[in-house]
Design an enzyme around this catalytic site. Structure first.
Site, mmCIF file in Angstrom:
data_model
loop_
_atom_site.group_PDB
_atom_site.id
_atom_site.type_symbol
_atom_site.label_atom_id
_atom_site.label_comp_id
_atom_site.label_asym_id
_atom_site.label_seq_id
_atom_site.Cartn_x
_atom_site.Cartn_y
_atom_site.Cartn_z
ATOM 1 N N ILE A 108 -12.725 -4.142 8.101
ATOM 2 C CA ILE A 108 -11.606 -4.560 8.939
ATOM 3 C C ILE A 108 -11.809 -5.986 9.413
ATOM 4 O O ILE A 108 -12.845 -6.319 10.000
ATOM 5 C CB ILE A 108 -11.466 -3.618 10.157
ATOM 6 C CG1 ILE A 108 -11.250 -2.186 9.656
ATOM 7 C CG2 ILE A 108 -10.330 -4.073 11.069
ATOM 8 C CD1 ILE A 108 -11.101 -1.165 10.752
ATOM 9 N N TYR A 127 10.140 -15.259 -8.322
ATOM 10 C CA TYR A 127 10.377 -14.077 -7.512
ATOM 11 C C TYR A 127 11.612 -13.380 -8.059
ATOM 12 O O TYR A 127 12.688 -13.955 -8.116
ATOM 13 C CB TYR A 127 10.625 -14.549 -6.075
ATOM 14 C CG TYR A 127 10.472 -13.508 -5.020
ATOM 15 C CD1 TYR A 127 9.288 -13.382 -4.298
ATOM 16 C CD2 TYR A 127 11.529 -12.660 -4.707
ATOM 17 C CE1 TYR A 127 9.154 -12.435 -3.305
ATOM 18 C CE2 TYR A 127 11.402 -11.702 -3.716
ATOM 19 C CZ TYR A 127 10.214 -11.596 -3.020
ATOM 20 O OH TYR A 127 10.085 -10.658 -2.039
HETATM 21 C C1 LIG Z 1 10.530 -7.973 3.233
HETATM 22 C C2 LIG Z 1 9.176 -8.382 2.860
HETATM 23 C C3 LIG Z 1 8.905 -9.715 2.649
HETATM 24 C C4 LIG Z 1 7.647 -10.127 2.302
HETATM 25 N N1 LIG Z 1 7.404 -11.447 2.139
HETATM 26 C C5 LIG Z 1 6.170 -11.865 1.840
HETATM 27 C C6 LIG Z 1 5.886 -13.235 1.697
HETATM 28 O O1 LIG Z 1 6.768 -14.067 1.822
HETATM 29 N N2 LIG Z 1 4.636 -13.608 1.406
HETATM 30 C C7 LIG Z 1 3.633 -12.686 1.295
HETATM 31 O O2 LIG Z 1 2.507 -13.089 1.076
HETATM 32 N N3 LIG Z 1 3.874 -11.381 1.434
HETATM 33 C C8 LIG Z 1 5.099 -10.940 1.694
HETATM 34 N N4 LIG Z 1 5.335 -9.619 1.841
HETATM 35 C C9 LIG Z 1 4.222 -8.660 1.678
HETATM 36 C C10 LIG Z 1 3.491 -8.329 2.978
HETATM 37 O O3 LIG Z 1 4.247 -8.687 4.063
HETATM 38 C C11 LIG Z 1 2.154 -9.021 2.991
HETATM 39 O O4 LIG Z 1 1.333 -8.446 2.054
HETATM 40 C C12 LIG Z 1 1.484 -9.002 4.343
HETATM 41 O O5 LIG Z 1 0.388 -9.844 4.280
HETATM 42 C C13 LIG Z 1 1.027 -7.630 4.775
HETATM 43 O O6 LIG Z 1 0.671 -7.703 6.124
HETATM 44 P P1 LIG Z 1 0.696 -6.430 7.065
HETATM 45 O O7 LIG Z 1 0.142 -6.862 8.362
HETATM 46 O O8 LIG Z 1 2.006 -5.810 7.076
HETATM 47 O O9 LIG Z 1 -0.375 -5.527 6.323
HETATM 48 P P2 LIG Z 1 -0.273 -4.002 5.955
HETATM 49 O O10 LIG Z 1 0.915 -3.784 5.130
HETATM 50 O O11 LIG Z 1 -0.429 -3.204 7.159
HETATM 51 O O12 LIG Z 1 -1.569 -3.873 5.056
HETATM 52 C C14 LIG Z 1 -1.674 -4.524 3.836
HETATM 53 C C15 LIG Z 1 -3.103 -4.355 3.314
HETATM 54 O O13 LIG Z 1 -3.991 -5.097 4.142
HETATM 55 C C16 LIG Z 1 -4.930 -4.234 4.758
HETATM 56 N N5 LIG Z 1 -5.120 -4.726 6.112
HETATM 57 C C17 LIG Z 1 -4.205 -4.914 7.081
HETATM 58 N N6 LIG Z 1 -4.780 -5.381 8.189
HETATM 59 C C18 LIG Z 1 -6.085 -5.518 7.903
HETATM 60 C C19 LIG Z 1 -7.216 -5.948 8.650
HETATM 61 N N7 LIG Z 1 -7.105 -6.380 9.905
HETATM 62 N N8 LIG Z 1 -8.413 -5.936 8.054
HETATM 63 C C20 LIG Z 1 -8.552 -5.502 6.766
HETATM 64 N N9 LIG Z 1 -7.523 -5.076 6.037
HETATM 65 C C21 LIG Z 1 -6.303 -5.093 6.592
HETATM 66 C C22 LIG Z 1 -4.354 -2.874 4.684
HETATM 67 O O14 LIG Z 1 -5.342 -1.884 4.653
HETATM 68 C C23 LIG Z 1 -3.608 -2.936 3.393
HETATM 69 O O15 LIG Z 1 -4.473 -2.723 2.315
HETATM 70 C C24 LIG Z 1 6.610 -9.168 2.172
HETATM 71 C C25 LIG Z 1 6.881 -7.839 2.362
HETATM 72 C C26 LIG Z 1 8.154 -7.439 2.712
HETATM 73 C C27 LIG Z 1 8.414 -6.014 2.949
#
Ligand SMILES: Cc1cc2nc3c(=O)[nH]c(=O)nc-3n(C[C@H](O)[C@H](O)[C@H](O)COP(=O)(O)OP(=O)(O)OC[C@H]3O[C@@H](n4cnc5c(N)ncnc54)[C@H](O)[C@@H]3O)c2cc1C
Lengths: 637, 669
Positions: free
Chosen positions: A340, A543
């Site tokens: 984490i 994209y």
């Molecule tokens: C509408 C939409 C738009 C998006 N646009 C983009 C974009 O422009 N650019 C982009 O890069 N991504 C984008 N994404 C993808 C997503 O938002 C990214 O992957 C984002 O980084 C995930 O962050 P989260 O906090 O929601 O992580 P989560 O979805 O909660 O987790 C993602 C992964 O990271 C792990 N994780 C989360 N927090 C931690 C932590 N503190 N330590 C270790 N592991 C952790 C989780 O276990 C999981 O494997 C988009 C998604 C959606 C739905």
């Protein structure tokens, strides 16, 4: 202010009632204790405790069955579509063209009532043994409430949504825990190691790779570590332009706090309203304005990660180091499988004095593409520069409100059409949107240069308003998938990274492949569209959006996935990558080994063995296998 | 410090017609502590602090916590800096110097300095910050180092001063202009103030190329002997080293010994519970008039400079703290422990640099005469003082005076309101005056309200004890060994064990370092054997035959042991008791018994309570308003038995003592 989203919705978001950060199943006492503890901690310390927009009971503010805020959604109807709520600029407005567009392109029947799922009342029983729960409760707040667990069982993939709406996840977490600090995370991880249960780090749950989704076959108890209470700014050094921030902070909170102090991190993935810093690190996220501020790997100075084998943290806070392989890069993109991320030291920048939008119209995709290539060659990229294809341009038209931006574009174009560019074919033209930041002079200078390059490729300026509206839409588009599902359309986006020399072919081939796959399945109502969202010296990010009507198919999600898989095969054959920023997760495991080579895979497994030998972080992303009952039995034989 | 040190009276050259003015107006190019590319003005220092990342971060956090505006907090920081910040005005310094010298001459003071040490120190300056850590026995301490620096062309020290001075009209300002900076006594409850101070001190040490001076003990020791140090200020000043902003910090322990303390009678009253009057300029002027008297010698003994870096064995281990912005770096718990060790160690270095004055020796002799209730004639007196000089030198003290006879004569003038020769040239202690405390005063009394009669007897003896105290740390170890052996012959192990326990119980009354104890014990034991206080055959230690020395050792620790025992008794009865109440009860108990008047000292009682805590006989808890002690019955019982077993018995009538002379009674007759 940059994105119109920020100006139109920031102030409103503050009004959201989020005082009630308790969870039903939690005793009042622990909440009181929590506040008290924070108070003494904060005494004479540099910790800025951030009040998050999103409450601990996410479901109070966010849609439990889809994307975003509860009060914000598309509605189709006989008198025209609308977008509800007042958080976004099109909120509360009539969208007279949307329904027709949906009928024409996707065969939607807007007269039909939307299918909204009922809130689930039964949940798989929590498998977390009572004594462990009690032990965890001593560390931080814990919930075993069904809803709390369900909404943290998934990310935002199509499959996630489908299973969520039908409450049919094979596995949901057995408990949720909310640590507030690195130290508490250390305790949680050591507890999990001792009792051999699974931990899933959960940030914003916006993952679109299946990374955060509960591993279906896992037999051990699964505890989701919700990082959202770890959202303090530990320190802020305006001189060094650095901040150390707890990893659970949500993008919009981080950005708001920084802006209030005259700074910006500048990392704005389209999900940044809800995704977290830790999530960005764990997925190697990319933000819209990376040209100015960099992608997450450029922004990070240092991370601190709790693994079952201890804490990984560099001993010095330096701008660069030559000391063997950089282990920050083991952390970045680790997708939760090693541990984490608790704290991140980030670069910050002073807010730019001027933010200006712009747009350019090109006769076709190819000229738009060459323009982008040239801008990258000269390294003249403004903060954001995006090229949309004609399908997206038209879809943009469909989203115009009664008398606003779409009209402006068309009017502008009409005038130009008459005076200048008779040759533009409305069925081919493409639009580039620009976001420029800097001093007034810099911005003016840059715009002049960009216009000059555009002219070389037949592009003409189409005004700031069109540009701004393009960026505003970014955040609204995410809501479309929900309305699509409600009217029997499945939709999803996928992306890739590709070298310049292969881009045009890749775009054409992938579109062609998707069309072929649809045709083979008798799908006639679908949308395949792409845009070029990021540029680099060596290539760009493409994209894709793909959605289709499910009337003719028996297993819509599966069909969609098959087609997406075919598209990815095509992408990879054309020299594209497994992903540019969404990550591998569980969805794209198939291409992982090929991408990194077999020794690369071994290296990943070795890292896992070193950091997490008991597979506490059993997320089964990338090259990691799900550990079900059989494997346990097998290994015992 | 038994080696011979050469002291020089640095006021001597000024005792000429034009001596003062030409000296104070000379062209002055002081030695700085650090050679830098750019030197900060006193305003620069405040600006650096106000604009520091640390305070900015604290303010940001405070704002988000309380909702106060940043501007308001910035202004608050600015105000704090105006309150604490030092200033430096050369003309003020020069005029102050003139004033200082005039007063010194009025007080007929000689200021003896071990010049060699100062010159060596000065020759090594220029590389890193220097801390002067003097003992604090008198307000006069504040000016001495400053004058010394002027004399030796060393830049003026930045002196940490309490807020009591701040509020004094004119003087507060003048002190600031000669380099004082002001600190509040309590930092609790005002995090912004604490943060500002921390950053200010750190900045002054790291960026201001002048020596820093403050008093480790935090306050004037009312008992004229060492107290356990406070750690806050030292932590702040050493921070630049731990943050590697400076390469080393030179710590100079300084002992300042006075033949006569300006404040001795005030202190005597304070010991008995009459609170000190608030400092005011009016009071200061009144005091000035009383300065037209003889105050004798002041000995400023600079100890060998301690290199922090060497003391920590070049320890360059670093902590996770380096990951923070340097401004935000704080001491780790481990580093704080090191700071504590250094502070304790420096106190012992101050002790080692004690100069035993003839004042001290004469007071010992007079106190002994009181104990014996036997008058000493002048010639006997001289012999006794010479004997004392010898004994203290044997014990390792440095006694500067060699001509005992003339020194005694000089001290008799200096202390003529405390002691004098009567018409038969026998030494007498001058009795106190019977004064009834007003009911106002009584309300302010800190302890039990003592009877007027008790006060009359106690005040002069407590005052006399103040001059005995500074040398007690030499006497206490052999004295305790002697008392243990006197109880019953015993083995070395048993002796050492009892010694260890009793030392712990007295660890606050006689400050010492636990880790030096083995060495101290061995030395004291050797001393006792060599001087025939005790003798040993095989592993058995029994009494020796030097009864004269034994007598001295017996009475010297009697007051402390008595207080300790009574404190133990009272606490055994109470079993749980607040600090203030405990002081009162112990004092009350002691008043009703025939004890040495110094036992009534609130400071001594507090020290004994702390000793009981250190030994585990009491547990100290933070109550709502006051510290609360809880009894640990077993340990307390054992401690009581031990103290009881070695407590010497004396029956001295202090109220009707032959040695005390009541001048008022005589004049009334
Ligand atoms: C509408 C939409 C738009 C998006 N646009 C983009 C974009 O422009 N650019 C982009 O890069 N991504 C984008 N994404 C993808 C997503 O938002 C990214 O992957 C984002 O980084 C995930 O962050 P989260 O906090 O929601 O992580 P989560 O979805 O909660 O987790 C993602 C992964 O990271 C792990 N994780 C989360 N927090 C931690 C932590 N503190 N330590 C270790 N592991 C952790 C989780 O276990 C999981 O494997 C988009 C998604 C959606 C739905």
């Amino acid at each position: 202010m940059s994105a119109a989203f920020a100006s139109s919705s920031d102030s409103k978001m503050n009004n959201v009632e989020n005082d009630n950060r308790t969870v039903d199943s939690v005793k009042k006492k622990s909440f009181g204790d929590k506040n008290k503890k924070n108070d003494t901690n904060a005494n004479s310390s540099t910790v800025i405790k951030v009040k998050s927009v999103i409450p601990r009971r996410r479901q109070d503010l966010l849609k439990w069955y889809g994307w975003g805020y509860k009060d914000s959604m598309f509605k189709l109807g006989e008198e025209g579509a609308t977008f509800t709520g007042n958080r976004y600029s099109i909120g509360g407005k009539i969208l007279p063209h949307l329904s027709k567009w949906a009928i024409d392109n996707l065969g939607v029947d807007p007269t039909k009532p939307p299918t909204i799922p009922k809130i689930p009342t039964t949940f798989a029983e929590s498998r977390l043994p009572e004594p462990i729960r009690l032990e965890l409760e001593k560390i931080a707040l814990v919930s075993v409430d069904g809803m709390d667990r369900l909404i943290r069982a998934h990310g935002q993939t199509l499959k996630d949504m489908s299973q969520l709406r039908s409450n049919s996840f094979p596995r949901i977490p057995d408990a949720v825990i909310w640590p507030e600090s690195h130290e508490q995370v250390e305790k949680i991880v050591s507890c999990a190691s001792r009792h051999n249960f699974v931990l899933i780090p959960f940030g914003g749950g916006t993952s679109v790779s299946g990374a955060v989704t509960c591993p279906a076959k896992e037999m051990r108890p699964i505890v989701v570590v919700d990082t959202s209470d770890m959202n303090s700014i530990l320190w802020l050094d305006k001189d060094q332009l650095l901040a150390k921030v707890q990893a659970g902070i949500i993008g919009q909170d981080l950005e708001r706090e920084m802006r209030a102090r005259g700074f910006t991190v500048g990392h704005e993935p389209d999900s940044y309203e809800f995704s977290t810093l830790g999530g960005w690190v764990a997925t190697r996220a990319s933000g819209m304005k990376k040209n100015t501020y960099g992608n997450i790997e450029d922004l990070i100075v240092q991370t601190k990660v709790v693994t079952p084998r201890g804490v990984i943290e560099k001993s010095c806070r330096v701008p660069r180091i030559s000391c063997g392989p950089d282990f920050e890069h083991i952390v970045m993109g680790s997708e939760g499988c090693f541990g984490i991320v608790t704290e991140v030291t980030l670069k910050i920048r002073p807010l730019p004095p001027v933010v200006r939008y712009g747009s350019l119209v090109f006769p076709d995709w190819e000229s738009g593409f060459h323009f982008e290539r040239e801008v990258a060659r000269q390294r003249l990229q403004p903060s954001s520069i995006r090229l949309m294809d004609n399908e997206q341009f038209r879809f943009g038209q469909a989203l115009k409100t009664e008398n606003t931006w779409g009209g402006v574009l068309l009017d502008g174009l009409k005038r130009l059409y008459i005076t200048k560019i008779k040759g533009f074919d409305p069925a081919k033209l493409c639009v580039v949107t620009l976001l420029m930041e800097g001093s007034a002079e810099e911005v003016k200078e840059r715009e002049k240069k960009l216009n000059a390059i555009a002219a070389k490729y037949g592009g003409i300026p189409a005004g700031a308003t069109n540009g701004e509206n393009g960026y505003t839409l970014t955040f609204v588009i995410a809501y479309l998938r929900d309305v699509a599902i409600e009217y029997d359309v499945v939709a999803e986006s996928f992306e890739t990274s590709v070298p310049w020399d292969r881009t045009l072919a890749l775009c054409a081939n992938v579109k062609r492949r998707v069309r072929d796959e649809c045709a083979r399945r008798g799908i006639h109502k679908y949308l395949i569209s792409h845009r070029l969202t990021q540029t680099y010296d060596a290539g760009c990010c493409i994209y894709f959006y793909f959605g289709h009507n499910t009337a003719q198919v028996s297993d819509p999600v599966n069909t969609y996935e098959e087609i997406e898989e075919a598209a990815r095969d095509e992408i990879i054959a054309c020299g594209g990558s497994i992903s540019h920023h969404h990550g591998v997760g569980k969805l794209r495991k198939k291409w992982y080994t090929d991408t990194v080579s077999e020794p690369g895979r071994q290296l990943l497994l070795a890292a896992k063995k070193t950091l997490d030998p008991d597979n506490i972080f059993a997320l089964a992303n990338m090259a990691f296998e799900e550990q079900g009952n059989e494997t346990i039995v097998k290994s015992k034989l | 410090m038994s080696e011979h040190v050469n002291f020089v009276d640095i006021l001597e050259p000024r005792r000429t017609q034009s001596g003062i003015f030409s000296f104070m107006s000379r062209n002055w190019r002081p030695q700085r502590t650090m050679v830098m590319d750019k030197y900060c003005s006193t305003q620069d220092l405040k600006d650096i602090v106000a604009n520091s990342v640390y305070l900015d971060s604290i303010i940001e956090a405070e704002c988000s916590r309380t909702g106060l505006s940043k501007e308001k907090l910035h202004q608050e920081v600015r105000n704090y800096l105006e309150e604490m910040g030092l200033d430096k005005k050369m003309h003020v310094i020069r005029w102050n110097g003139v004033f200082f010298l005039k007063i010194c001459f009025m007080m007929k003071i000689k200021m003896f300095v071990n010049e060699a040490a100062v010159l060596t120190l000065k020759s090594k300056m220029g590389k890193n910050p220097v801390l002067f850590l003097p003992t604090h026995r008198s307000y006069a301490d504040f000016c001495l180092m400053t004058y010394l620096c002027y004399h030796y062309d060393i830049d003026f020290p930045a002196v940490a001063a309490g807020m009591d001075f701040y509020s004094m009209a004119v003087i507060g300002r003048r002190m600031r202009e000669t380099g004082a900076f002001y600190i509040r006594r309590t930092l609790a409850g005002d995090p912004l103030y604490a943060a500002t101070l921390k950053q200010y001190v750190r900045t002054v040490v790291g960026k201001h190329a002048v020596p820093i001076e403050f008093f480790l003990e935090g306050t004037r020791s009312r008992s004229n002997k060492s107290m356990p140090p406070k750690y806050g200020m030292l932590s702040m000043t050493l921070m630049p080293f731990f943050a590697h902003e400076v390469n080393d910090i030179t710590i100079v322990p300084v002992n300042i010994s006075y033949d006569r303390l300006m404040e001795h009678s005030l202190f005597a009253y304070e010991h008995l519970g009459v609170p000190k009057p608030k400092e005011s300029t009016g009071g200061f002027l009144k005091a000035l008039r009383s300065l037209n008297d003889h105050f004798g010698n002041i000995y400023i003994n600079l100890g060998a400079p301690l290199s922090l870096r060497e003391y920590l064995h070049n320890d360059t281990s670093h902590s996770k703290e380096t990951l923070k912005p340097v401004d935000l770096q704080q001491l780790t718990p481990d580093q704080f422990k090191k700071v504590q060790k250094i502070a304790d160690y420096v106190i012992t270095l101050q002790q080692k640099n004690t100069v035993a004055t003839i004042s001290n020796l004469l007071s010992l002799v007079l106190m002994q005469s009181l104990m014996k209730n036997r008058l000493l004639e002048y010639e006997e007196l001289i012999q006794e003082v010479e004997w004392m000089v010898q004994e203290l030198r044997n014990l390792g003290a440095s006694v500067f005076e060699n001509d005992v006879r003339s020194s005694v004569d000089r001290i008799l003038v200096v202390h003529r309101s405390m002691m004098r020769l009567d018409k038969d040239r026998r030494l007498r202690l001058i009795s106190g005056v019977l004064t009834d405390l007003s009911s106002e005063d009584k309300k302010k009394m800190k302890g039990h309200i003592l009877q007027a009669q008790t006060m009359v007897v106690a005040v002069p003896i407590v005052q006399l004890q103040l001059y005995v105290n500074p040398v007690l740390h030499y006497i206490a170890p052999p004295a305790l060994i002697y008392l243990i052996v006197q109880r019953q012959a015993l083995s070395r192990d048993k002796l050492r064990e009892d010694y260890r326990r009793i030392r712990k119980l007295l660890s606050h009354e006689f400050f010492h370092l636990e880790k030096d104890e083995e060495n101290t014990f061995n030395k004291a034991l050797d001393y006792c054997i060599q001087n025939r206080v005790i003798s040993n055959s095989g592993d058995l230690y029994s009494l020796g035959e030097d009864t004269k020395l034994q007598y001295l050792l017996r009475w010297a620790t009697w007051p402390a042991l008595t207080t300790l025992l009574k404190a133990a008794d009272v606490m055994t009865q109470q079993s749980s008791c607040g600090h203030k109440l405990a002081l009162k009860l112990v004092q009350q108990r002691l008043e009703s018994e025939r004890v040495h008047p110094y036992c009534l000292s609130l400071e001594a009682i507090a020290n004994c309570l702390s000793g009981l805590v250190a030994a585990g006989a009491l547990v100290k808890l933070k109550g709502d308003q006051d510290i609360v002690y809880e009894l640990v019955p077993d340990v307390m019982k054992e401690s009581t038995i031990l103290v009881n077993s070695i407590l010497p018995s004396f029956s001295v009538d202090f109220a009707n003592n032959f040695v005390v002379i009541d001048d008022k009674a005589i004049s009334r007759l």
